[in-house]
Design a protein around this motif. Structure first.
Motif, PDB file in Angstrom:
ATOM      1  N   UNK A   1       0.823  -1.203   0.000  1.00 50.82           N
ATOM      2  CA  UNK A   1       0.000   0.000   0.000  1.00 50.82           C
ATOM      3  C   UNK A   1       0.859   1.255   0.000  1.00 50.82           C
ATOM      4  N   UNK A   2       1.941   1.230   0.760  1.00 52.44           N
ATOM      5  CA  UNK A   2       2.838   2.376   0.821  1.00 52.44           C
ATOM      6  C   UNK A   2       3.451   2.664  -0.546  1.00 52.44           C
ATOM      7  N   UNK A   3       3.869   1.626  -1.253  1.00 52.00           N
ATOM      8  CA  UNK A   3       4.464   1.835  -2.577  1.00 52.00           C
ATOM      9  C   UNK A   3       3.456   2.449  -3.537  1.00 52.00           C
ATOM     10  N   UNK A   4       2.219   1.951  -3.513  1.00 51.33           N
ATOM     11  CA  UNK A   4       1.175   2.519  -4.375  1.00 51.33           C
ATOM     12  C   UNK A   4       0.956   3.992  -4.041  1.00 51.33           C
ATOM     13  N   UNK A   5       0.869   4.281  -2.745  1.00 46.64           N
ATOM     14  CA  UNK A   5       0.613   5.658  -2.326  1.00 46.64           C
ATOM     15  C   UNK A   5       1.769   6.574  -2.716  1.00 46.64           C
ATOM     16  N   UNK A   6       2.993   6.102  -2.558  1.00 41.23           N
ATOM     17  CA  UNK A   6       4.160   6.908  -2.898  1.00 41.23           C
ATOM     18  C   UNK A   6       4.177   7.249  -4.380  1.00 41.23           C
ATOM     19  N   UNK A   7       3.875   6.270  -5.220  1.00 46.67           N
ATOM     20  CA  UNK A   7       3.844   6.514  -6.671  1.00 46.67           C
ATOM     21  C   UNK A   7       2.799   7.563  -7.011  1.00 46.67           C
ATOM     22  N   UNK A   8       1.606   7.434  -6.412  1.00 48.87           N
ATOM     23  CA  UNK A   8       0.520   8.374  -6.700  1.00 48.87           C
ATOM     24  C   UNK A   8       0.879   9.788  -6.229  1.00 48.87           C
ATOM     25  N   UNK A   9       1.437   9.902  -5.027  1.00 45.48           N
ATOM     26  CA  UNK A   9       1.774  11.215  -4.486  1.00 45.48           C
ATOM     27  C   UNK A   9       2.922  11.841  -5.254  1.00 45.48           C
ATOM     28  N   UNK A  10       3.917  11.043  -5.605  1.00 44.84           N
ATOM     29  CA  UNK A  10       5.044  11.572  -6.366  1.00 44.84           C
ATOM     30  C   UNK A  10       4.572  12.109  -7.708  1.00 44.84           C
ATOM     31  N   UNK A  11       3.638  11.408  -8.341  1.00 47.24           N
ATOM     32  CA  UNK A  11       3.081  11.892  -9.613  1.00 47.24           C
ATOM     33  C   UNK A  11       2.359  13.218  -9.401  1.00 47.24           C
ATOM     34  N   UNK A  12       1.596  13.296  -8.316  1.00 52.18           N
ATOM     35  CA  UNK A  12       0.874  14.538  -8.008  1.00 52.18           C
ATOM     36  C   UNK A  12       1.837  15.688  -7.763  1.00 52.18           C
ATOM     37  N   UNK A  13       2.912  15.436  -7.031  1.00 51.37           N
ATOM     38  CA  UNK A  13       3.887  16.486  -6.750  1.00 51.37           C
ATOM     39  C   UNK A  13       4.601  16.934  -8.018  1.00 51.37           C
ATOM     40  N   UNK A  14       4.922  15.976  -8.900  1.00 55.19           N
ATOM     41  CA  UNK A  14       5.561  16.339 -10.169  1.00 55.19           C
ATOM     42  C   UNK A  14       4.638  17.211 -11.005  1.00 55.19           C
ATOM     43  N   UNK A  15       3.360  16.834 -11.047  1.00 57.19           N
ATOM     44  CA  UNK A  15       2.390  17.618 -11.814  1.00 57.19           C
ATOM     45  C   UNK A  15       2.249  19.017 -11.229  1.00 57.19           C
ATOM     46  N   UNK A  16       2.242  19.124  -9.900  1.00 55.50           N
ATOM     47  CA  UNK A  16       2.142  20.430  -9.256  1.00 55.50           C
ATOM     48  C   UNK A  16       3.357  21.283  -9.574  1.00 55.50           C
TER      49      UNK A  16
END
Length: 219
Positions: free
Chosen positions: A122-137
């Motif tokens: 779950x942590x790996x999934x969440x990290x990927x999603x958040x990292x994508x969000x931060x890159x987009x921001x």
């Protein structure tokens, strides 16, 4: 892939202020509210300690563990008795971008190997999603800054691809030339050059593209 009998919590870390914010707790939103603005330090709960130490932290009993003394009342009030937390590290630079925590309603509670494996998935999934969000921001903020700089420039800036095709021009160019954006892009900008100057301007431009050297042309 969830962990039965648990409440999962994702919190982002404000790197500059070193505090937690924007907690995501779908099954218990009140927990996110209680944790908002908490410092991500070694003395502040399992999540703060996990981020400060850059390692997994298990608080088997929130009621008695010194790590949770400042958060004990609101967390216990929500019926949560134990917490297992692990930092979320950015794949780009290893920075701690948040924490992933599993809260349990019974204590003492120590995770089994199977539960740790599920937590890490779950942590790996969440990290990927958040990292994508931060890159987009970051990209969006960079683009907004560039666009602001572009439009506020007293000159007439533009950008082109390596093959010489124009891809952006400022509003000042459109106002000055009377051309539309569609008419300007690619090689349409040449329509703004006086016919007597076009051949030598185009020759200088194409030579610069081929050599990679700076070019100055007046027309």
């Amino acid at each position: 892939q969830d962990i039965p009998g648990s409440v999962c919590c994702i919190m982002l870390r404000d790197i500059a202020a070193n505090i937690f914010h924007d907690a995501v707790v779908p099954s218990l939103p009140a927990l996110g509210q209680a944790l908002e603005g908490q410092p991500a330090t070694a003395e502040c709960g399992a999540c703060g300690a996990a981020c400060a130490r850059r390692e997994a932290v298990v608080v088997a009993d929130i009621a008695s563990d010194p790590l949770t003394k400042d958060l004990r009342s609101p967390i216990l009030g929500l019926g949560l008795r134990a917490c297992w937390s692990k930092p979320m590290l950015s794949p780009r630079d290893g920075e701690v971008i948040g924490s992933f925590a599993v809260y349990r309603r019974t204590a003492p509670s120590v995770p089994s190997a199977a539960e740790l494996e599920r937590r890490d998935i779950l942590l790996r999934w969440a990290t990927i999603a958040i990292e994508r969000r931060l890159r987009e921001r970051d990209l969006r903020e960079s683009e907004e800054h560039l666009r602001y700089t572009f439009e506020m420039n007293p000159q007439i800036p533009w950008t082109a691809k390596p093959d010489g095709r124009m891809i952006t021009v400022s509003q000042r160019w459109l106002d000055f030339t009377g051309l539309t954006m569609a008419e300007t892009l690619n090689h349409g900008w040449t329509a703004a050059v006086h016919p007597d100057d076009l051949d030598r301007t185009w020759a200088a431009w194409t030579q610069a593209l081929g050599s990679g050297e700076p070019v100055a042309a007046e027309f």
